[in-house]
Write a protein that holds these residues in place. Structure first.
Motif, mmCIF file in Angstrom:
data_model
loop_
_atom_site.group_PDB
_atom_site.id
_atom_site.type_symbol
_atom_site.label_atom_id
_atom_site.label_comp_id
_atom_site.label_asym_id
_atom_site.label_seq_id
_atom_site.Cartn_x
_atom_site.Cartn_y
_atom_site.Cartn_z
ATOM 1 N N ARG A 6 8.160 8.425 6.579
ATOM 2 C CA ARG A 6 8.883 7.547 7.500
ATOM 3 C C ARG A 6 8.618 6.069 7.210
ATOM 4 O O ARG A 6 9.545 5.264 7.231
ATOM 5 C CB ARG A 6 8.499 7.893 8.944
ATOM 6 C CG ARG A 6 8.956 9.292 9.367
ATOM 7 C CD ARG A 6 8.873 9.457 10.861
ATOM 8 N NE ARG A 6 9.764 8.548 11.552
ATOM 9 C CZ ARG A 6 9.756 8.323 12.869
ATOM 10 N NH1 ARG A 6 8.873 8.957 13.619
ATOM 11 N NH2 ARG A 6 10.584 7.475 13.415
ATOM 12 N N VAL A 7 7.356 5.709 6.935
ATOM 13 C CA VAL A 7 7.088 4.286 6.703
ATOM 14 C C VAL A 7 7.621 3.841 5.347
ATOM 15 O O VAL A 7 8.029 2.685 5.174
ATOM 16 C CB VAL A 7 5.583 3.962 6.842
ATOM 17 C CG1 VAL A 7 5.102 4.274 8.255
ATOM 18 C CG2 VAL A 7 4.737 4.672 5.803
ATOM 19 N N LYS A 8 7.611 4.744 4.365
ATOM 20 C CA LYS A 8 8.200 4.407 3.063
ATOM 21 C C LYS A 8 9.708 4.171 3.217
ATOM 22 O O LYS A 8 10.272 3.240 2.614
ATOM 23 C CB LYS A 8 7.945 5.551 2.076
ATOM 24 C CG LYS A 8 8.620 5.376 0.709
ATOM 25 C CD LYS A 8 7.997 4.254 -0.094
ATOM 26 C CE LYS A 8 8.651 4.094 -1.460
ATOM 27 N NZ LYS A 8 8.419 5.266 -2.335
ATOM 28 N N GLN A 9 10.337 4.958 4.040
ATOM 29 C CA GLN A 9 11.783 4.853 4.241
ATOM 30 C C GLN A 9 12.180 3.505 4.834
ATOM 31 O O GLN A 9 13.240 2.965 4.507
ATOM 32 C CB GLN A 9 12.265 5.997 5.141
ATOM 33 C CG GLN A 9 13.777 6.072 5.289
ATOM 34 C CD GLN A 9 14.201 7.276 6.113
ATOM 35 O OE1 GLN A 9 13.386 7.903 6.787
ATOM 36 N NE2 GLN A 9 15.480 7.607 6.055
ATOM 37 N N ILE A 10 11.332 2.929 5.690
ATOM 38 C CA ILE A 10 11.713 1.652 6.309
ATOM 39 C C ILE A 10 11.194 0.445 5.533
ATOM 40 O O ILE A 10 11.471 -0.693 5.925
ATOM 41 C CB ILE A 10 11.242 1.581 7.777
ATOM 42 C CG1 ILE A 10 9.721 1.635 7.886
ATOM 43 C CG2 ILE A 10 11.910 2.659 8.608
ATOM 44 C CD1 ILE A 10 9.207 1.438 9.305
ATOM 45 N N GLY A 11 10.433 0.679 4.438
ATOM 46 C CA GLY A 11 10.123 -0.453 3.569
ATOM 47 C C GLY A 11 8.673 -0.739 3.256
ATOM 48 O O GLY A 11 8.368 -1.632 2.458
ATOM 49 N N TYR A 12 7.715 -0.013 3.842
ATOM 50 C CA TYR A 12 6.309 -0.258 3.528
ATOM 51 C C TYR A 12 5.957 0.371 2.184
ATOM 52 O O TYR A 12 6.507 1.419 1.816
ATOM 53 C CB TYR A 12 5.406 0.288 4.643
ATOM 54 C CG TYR A 12 5.530 -0.516 5.920
ATOM 55 C CD1 TYR A 12 4.753 -1.655 6.124
ATOM 56 C CD2 TYR A 12 6.442 -0.164 6.911
ATOM 57 C CE1 TYR A 12 4.878 -2.408 7.275
ATOM 58 C CE2 TYR A 12 6.581 -0.922 8.075
ATOM 59 C CZ TYR A 12 5.794 -2.039 8.246
ATOM 60 O OH TYR A 12 5.935 -2.797 9.383
ATOM 61 N N ASN A 13 5.015 -0.258 1.459
ATOM 62 C CA ASN A 13 4.656 0.279 0.142
ATOM 63 C C ASN A 13 3.168 0.566 -0.025
ATOM 64 O O ASN A 13 2.730 0.965 -1.103
ATOM 65 C CB ASN A 13 5.144 -0.649 -0.981
ATOM 66 C CG ASN A 13 4.489 -2.023 -0.947
ATOM 67 O OD1 ASN A 13 3.559 -2.273 -0.189
ATOM 68 N ND2 ASN A 13 5.000 -2.931 -1.766
ATOM 69 N N CYS A 14 2.364 0.369 1.036
ATOM 70 C CA CYS A 14 0.926 0.640 0.975
ATOM 71 C C CYS A 14 0.441 1.182 2.317
ATOM 72 O O CYS A 14 0.985 0.832 3.366
ATOM 73 C CB CYS A 14 0.128 -0.621 0.637
ATOM 74 S SG CYS A 14 0.480 -1.345 -0.976
ATOM 75 N N ILE A 15 -0.606 2.008 2.256
ATOM 76 C CA ILE A 15 -1.224 2.594 3.446
ATOM 77 C C ILE A 15 -2.705 2.221 3.448
ATOM 78 O O ILE A 15 -3.352 2.238 2.402
ATOM 79 C CB ILE A 15 -1.105 4.131 3.432
ATOM 80 C CG1 ILE A 15 0.350 4.572 3.397
ATOM 81 C CG2 ILE A 15 -1.820 4.744 4.636
ATOM 82 C CD1 ILE A 15 1.077 4.428 4.686
ATOM 83 N N SER A 16 -3.259 1.906 4.620
ATOM 84 C CA SER A 16 -4.706 1.680 4.725
ATOM 85 C C SER A 16 -5.347 2.803 5.521
ATOM 86 O O SER A 16 -4.778 3.314 6.490
ATOM 87 C CB SER A 16 -5.010 0.330 5.386
ATOM 88 O OG SER A 16 -4.591 0.322 6.737
ATOM 89 N N LEU A 17 -6.538 3.213 5.073
ATOM 90 C CA LEU A 17 -7.314 4.260 5.722
ATOM 91 C C LEU A 17 -8.756 3.787 5.908
ATOM 92 O O LEU A 17 -9.199 2.834 5.286
ATOM 93 C CB LEU A 17 -7.310 5.541 4.876
ATOM 94 C CG LEU A 17 -5.980 6.270 4.675
ATOM 95 C CD1 LEU A 17 -6.166 7.422 3.697
ATOM 96 C CD2 LEU A 17 -5.430 6.786 5.997
ATOM 97 N N ASP A 18 -9.512 4.499 6.753
ATOM 98 C CA ASP A 18 -10.958 4.289 6.938
ATOM 99 C C ASP A 18 -11.704 5.386 6.178
ATOM 100 O O ASP A 18 -11.222 6.515 6.114
ATOM 101 C CB ASP A 18 -11.323 4.413 8.413
ATOM 102 C CG ASP A 18 -10.908 3.214 9.234
ATOM 103 O OD1 ASP A 18 -10.583 2.190 8.660
ATOM 104 O OD2 ASP A 18 -10.925 3.341 10.469
ATOM 105 N N ASP A 19 -12.944 5.202 5.838
ATOM 106 C CA ASP A 19 -13.549 3.961 5.455
ATOM 107 C C ASP A 19 -14.482 4.283 4.307
ATOM 108 O O ASP A 19 -14.727 5.444 3.982
ATOM 109 C CB ASP A 19 -14.268 3.272 6.634
ATOM 110 C CG ASP A 19 -15.570 3.937 7.066
ATOM 111 O OD1 ASP A 19 -15.797 5.107 6.681
ATOM 112 O OD2 ASP A 19 -16.360 3.317 7.787
ATOM 113 N N VAL A 20 -15.009 3.272 3.644
ATOM 114 C CA VAL A 20 -15.803 3.463 2.433
ATOM 115 C C VAL A 20 -17.122 4.171 2.712
ATOM 116 O O VAL A 20 -17.564 5.041 1.946
ATOM 117 C CB VAL A 20 -16.045 2.096 1.755
ATOM 118 C CG1 VAL A 20 -17.085 2.213 0.645
ATOM 119 C CG2 VAL A 20 -14.738 1.534 1.210
#
Length: 573
Positions: free
Chosen positions: A55-69
């Motif tokens: 869904r987020v790729k479809q509306i234009g986002y190209n990166c995802i952030s996740l937790d954590d190192v």
């Protein structure tokens, strides 16, 4: 702009049942080291993450952030049993990363500087040098283990809240801009070797000399001195405080010579967290227009789930109830990536959600923007530029997260800071009246009219609170507020849906208004620059007095301020 980042932590909260949720991080304590539970959690997470990415790729986002190192990086200094848990967690995360890359999305991971276990604290022994050596080794290990990761997002000015549980608890390691600068120079070669971005967040809550990094140009210059790397990005919230309204765009976007990202929030943590519409399109369009002349802006980071300690639990892009945050996320990406105006962006969003009346949707969102600004905030107060020690005072004082404070102390404070209280009351009821039209529009659009009704009931309490703050007090007014509070709790009982907590205290606040006014003039300033008085009194002496008083008499500070997030004593470090 190249980076269009959105947080992807929502899927991890699907089975999380705690009432009040810390939305700043994935709740690792819920499943970390519990193999049977983690298998069930990650099976659901993988399914939801696939939906989310699509869904987020479809509306234009190209990166995802996740937790954590921290939870994904073993180390010889970490307890052996924890390293075993970490190894298991690495195995759980690899299918998730495959899911993200399978959608053609980049991956970023967050980390606090520094997350510690009891064993790590013992190994470090209070030495900042050993802590920084561990940090460098941790980053090297993580990037070698997960070569598909595009960047790490470092938070240096805030640590875990008092409610955070688990094996890793983060603490503030870096206290001065010079220490942050040395850390960057030490870490950047590692990122350059791995072709990975180091994203430094300038978000700080006022603790220690680096606590004004978010707004102070001198501190910013010291942090960035000599930093010249193609792998470095400075990430900044749009204003000089948290995600509030009425904040001018942070001028550091035009001053610094390094790459920058702007942080935006679609799920508005101080404005209902998506329980009702709170449109950001008009504000974000204005910021975007200003940023056209910012030469070093390379990306944006949108929070569609992250932020706040609240019981509101709607999940963006995973359930129908997340519609208002999703609309904000979609409008925001269209403004910043497609360079659309608000009306054009809303028209495209209307098409995405199957709405055949974009003009009515635009009117609904415009009214939500107006009502939030005119009633959830108190405009006469929100427009003031006020600083205390190293922080810019939030533009919202009587409402915080899901708490509405109808206190005599707040009444005295508001009557000092707002010149024309009667006008504020009248403006509040005008704003409240606009919600009736919002309900009509939602009904015609088949868009969750119940959410607008919840907004109306909640904002009705806010209008009553304004009467208490600014009009002559009477027993009849107190009774009206108590009856309204009872009706509200009956309409939204615990266990059925989230609601605001209405905290009332009509007992006399013993500090006289004259003394309170004098104290505010002494402690607050309306300019960014520090006064001599600030160095002598508020930054040093007052900090010592407050910390000592809280240690000896902790109940002097309300429980909310002591127990929420990092605790109010943090800003006095």
């Amino acid at each position: 702009m190249e980076i269009f980042l959105i947080d992807g932590i929502g899927p991890f909260f699907r089975k999380y049942t705690k009432r009040d949720i810390n939305w700043s991080k994935i709740p690792y304590h819920f499943f970390f080291g519990k193999k049977k539970k983690s298998r069930k959690v990650f099976k659901a997470v993988e399914r939801d993450l696939d939906i989310f990415c699509s869904r987020v790729k479809q509306i234009g986002y190209n990166c995802i952030s996740l937790d954590d190192v921290a939870h994904l990086t073993p180390d010889p200094w970490i307890e052996p049993a924890l390293n075993t848990k970490i190894s298991h967690m690495q195995g759980c995360f690899r299918p998730l990363l495959d899911t993200i890359t399978g959608h053609g999305l980049g991956i970023y991971f967050t980390m606090d500087v520094l997350s510690l276990t009891p064993g790590l604290k013992k190994q470090i022994g209070g030495s900042r040098g050993r802590a920084c050596s561990f940090l460098k080794r941790q980053v090297e290990t993580f990037l070698a283990s997960f070569p598909e990761v595009d960047g790490l997002i470092l938070r240096i000015g805030e640590c875990d809240g008092k409610d955070v549980k688990g094996d890793f608890i983060s603490e503030l390691l870096l206290c001065t801009p010079e220490q942050v600068n040395r850390m960057l120079k030490d870490l950047l070669p590692v990122f350059e070797t791995h072709c990975c971005n180091l994203v430094l967040r300038n978000w700080t809550v006022g603790a220690h000399p680096v606590g004004d990094f978010i707004w102070h140009r001198g501190t910013t210059a010291k942090v960035l001195k000599g930093i010249d790397s193609p792998r470095f990005i400075l990430s900044m919230k749009y204003g000089e405080s948290d995600f509030f309204r009425y904040l001018p765009l942070n001028r550091n976007f035009f001053r610094v010579q390094v790459k920058t990202m702007i942080e935006l929030q679609a799920r508005r943590e101080y404005e209902g967290s998506g329980e009702y519409p709170s449109s950001v399109g008009y504000d974000y369009y204005d910021y975007f227009q200003e940023l056209r002349s910012a030469e070093n802006l390379v990306g944006m980071s949108v929070w569609c789930q992250t932020g706040g300690w609240v019981p509101f639990r709607r999940l963006s892009f995973l359930e129908e109830e997340g519609i208002w945050s999703e609309i904000n996320s979609s409008v925001t990406i269209k403004i910043f990536r497609e360079e659309m105006g608000v009306a054009e962006a809303v028209a495209m969003v209307a098409d995405e959600i199957g709405c055949d009346d974009p003009q009515s949707l635009l009117e609904l969102l415009r009214l939500s923007d107006e009502v939030v600004k005119e009633l959830l905030y108190t405009p006469a107060l929100a427009r003031k530029k006020l600083f205390f020690r190293r922080v810019r005072i939030p533009s919202q004082l009587s409402v915080f997260w899901n708490n509405i404070f109808i206190f005599h102390s707040v009444r005295k404070l508001m009557r000092i800071l707002v010149a024309d209280g009667e006008q504020c009351v009248a403006e509040g009821y005008v704003a409240l009246g606009k919600i009736e039209r919002m309900k009509e529009l939602a009904r015609s659009l088949d868009l969750r009219e119940d959410d607008i009704r919840f907004m109306q009931d909640t904002f009705g309490i806010l209008a009553l609170a304004r009467e208490y703050y600014f009009l002559p007090y009477s027993g009849e007014m107190k009774l009206r507020i108590q009856k309204a509070k009872k009706r509200y709790k009956t309409s939204y009982p615990k266990g059925t849906r989230a609601r605001y907590r209405i905290k009332t205290d009509f007992s006399n606040f013993k500090i006289r208004r004259f003394h309170l006014r004098w104290s505010l003039r002494l402690l607050l300033r309306n300019k960014r620059g520090y006064r001599i008085l600030d160095y002598l009194l508020t930054i040093h002496l007052l900090a010592y007095i407050v910390r000592s008083a809280m240690y000896l008499h902790p109940r002097l500070v309300p429980k909310f301020a002591r127990k929420s997030a990092m605790g109010i004593e943090t800003i006095f470090r």
